[in-house]
Design a protein around this motif. Structure first.
Motif, PDB file in Angstrom:
ATOM      1  N   ALA A  77       0.675  -1.306  -0.003  1.00 51.10           N
ATOM      2  CA  ALA A  77      -0.006  -0.143   0.058  1.00 51.10           C
ATOM      3  C   ALA A  77       0.764   1.205  -0.032  1.00 51.10           C
ATOM      4  O   ALA A  77       0.498   2.220  -0.504  1.00 51.10           O
ATOM      5  N   ALA A  80       2.201   1.718  -3.300  1.00 53.29           N
ATOM      6  CA  ALA A  80       1.277   1.842  -4.520  1.00 53.29           C
ATOM      7  C   ALA A  80       1.039   3.359  -4.262  1.00 53.29           C
ATOM      8  O   ALA A  80       0.936   4.165  -5.396  1.00 53.29           O
ATOM      9  N   LEU A  92      -3.184   1.583 -10.965  1.00 48.06           N
ATOM     10  CA  LEU A  92      -2.320   0.548 -10.355  1.00 48.06           C
ATOM     11  C   LEU A  92      -2.566  -0.854 -10.828  1.00 48.06           C
ATOM     12  O   LEU A  92      -3.628  -1.074 -10.687  1.00 48.06           O
ATOM     13  N   ASN A  93      -1.472  -1.449 -11.302  1.00 48.20           N
ATOM     14  CA  ASN A  93      -1.658  -2.949 -11.208  1.00 48.20           C
ATOM     15  C   ASN A  93      -0.620  -3.668 -10.310  1.00 48.20           C
ATOM     16  O   ASN A  93       0.397  -3.229 -10.120  1.00 48.20           O
ATOM     17  N   ILE A  94      -1.322  -4.531  -9.422  1.00 44.19           N
ATOM     18  CA  ILE A  94      -0.608  -5.147  -8.254  1.00 44.19           C
ATOM     19  C   ILE A  94      -0.783  -6.574  -8.456  1.00 44.19           C
ATOM     20  O   ILE A  94      -2.051  -7.052  -8.726  1.00 44.19           O
ATOM     21  N   ALA A  95       0.313  -7.473  -8.454  1.00 43.51           N
ATOM     22  CA  ALA A  95       0.121  -8.653  -8.854  1.00 43.51           C
ATOM     23  C   ALA A  95       1.270  -9.692  -8.169  1.00 43.51           C
ATOM     24  O   ALA A  95       2.435  -9.255  -8.078  1.00 43.51           O
ATOM     25  N   ALA A  96       0.890 -10.977  -7.633  1.00 47.31           N
ATOM     26  CA  ALA A  96       1.960 -11.911  -7.025  1.00 47.31           C
ATOM     27  C   ALA A  96       1.647 -13.068  -8.316  1.00 47.31           C
ATOM     28  O   ALA A  96       0.709 -13.507  -7.848  1.00 47.31           O
TER      29      ALA A  96
END
Lengths: 153, 153
Positions: A77, A80, A92-96
């Motif tokens: 967070a 970001a 925003l692109n957030i990825a695991a």
């Protein structure tokens, strides 16, 4: 000679965290948060950060203890917010994902309408673009300032 | 007639959460966790769940209050564990992208070596495959049991 595993050796090997060589090759280090190393992807198409928890033998987010998951979430967070503040990105692109590199890492990417992959995900869509050194350093410094961290090495 | 916005109307509209029509069209509902609706993507290529926090006007994870972010993280972790337990998948892919559908939603996808997109991300890689009704119901029931939730509608 009693046939048991010697706890010392493997445990010592497992206890040392090192950055996966593929991540090291693809990024520059920005600095360390309490849990995670913050990296900048060598791709000028998008401001693209990666968080890597500095704990050995992690593959999935659910491999972390619950309090560590919450710590990682806080760092995601914070990252970001810093990325959004410095880039004024549209999304925003957030990825695991981790299909190619099995060391747990989390992508935090600033996306904009009309960027090299928009609206597709960034992975494998457009060839990486080289940063000019000054532009890359500017992104690194912006994120260091946004996250209030010093260089990690 | 003083030119101010009437707070009642827009505020009322904003206070009602409804599932984005594109998500509704692409999924079947599995059930509701405390914060999120759990959906199954209509794509038999991968066991593919989506969590949608049932709170209006969210786009980014950082639009949630901090305690809600922690709640969402807990629901992501529970969902990931249930998906891994029922599918024995090789890897989890967890992502909040939202480039196409701007309502905050989190993908939790079971990946396996040799699946339709492996090792690429699933988005836009292979055409969606239809579920047979019985197979789809089995996945839905497995996840309901794993998450201990009842149908949401």
């Amino acid at each position: 000679m009693d046939g048991r595993l010697k706890p010392g050796h493997d445990a010592d090997m497992e206890s040392v965290w090192t950055l996966h060589p593929q991540l090291a090759a693809d990024t520059v280090a920005i600095g360390d948060l309490s849990l995670s190393r913050v990296l900048l992807m060598n791709d000028a198409n998008y401001p693209w950060l990666i968080l890597v928890p500095r704990k050995p033998a992690l593959v999935e987010i659910i491999d972390l203890e619950e309090d560590e998951q919450v710590q990682l979430l806080g760092e995601i967070a914070d990252t970001a917010r810093a990325l959004k503040a410095t880039t004024a990105c549209a999304k925003l692109n957030i990825a695991a994902l981790g299909n190619m590199v099995d060391q747990l890492h989390v992508h935090v990417i600033a996306r904009n309408l009309g960027d090299a992959a928009w609206p597709k995900p960034v992975w494998g869509t457009a060839p990486p673009a080289s940063y000019e050194r000054a532009a890359r350093e500017r992104v690194v410094e912006d994120i260091r300032r946004g996250l209030q961290i010093a260089p990690s090495r």
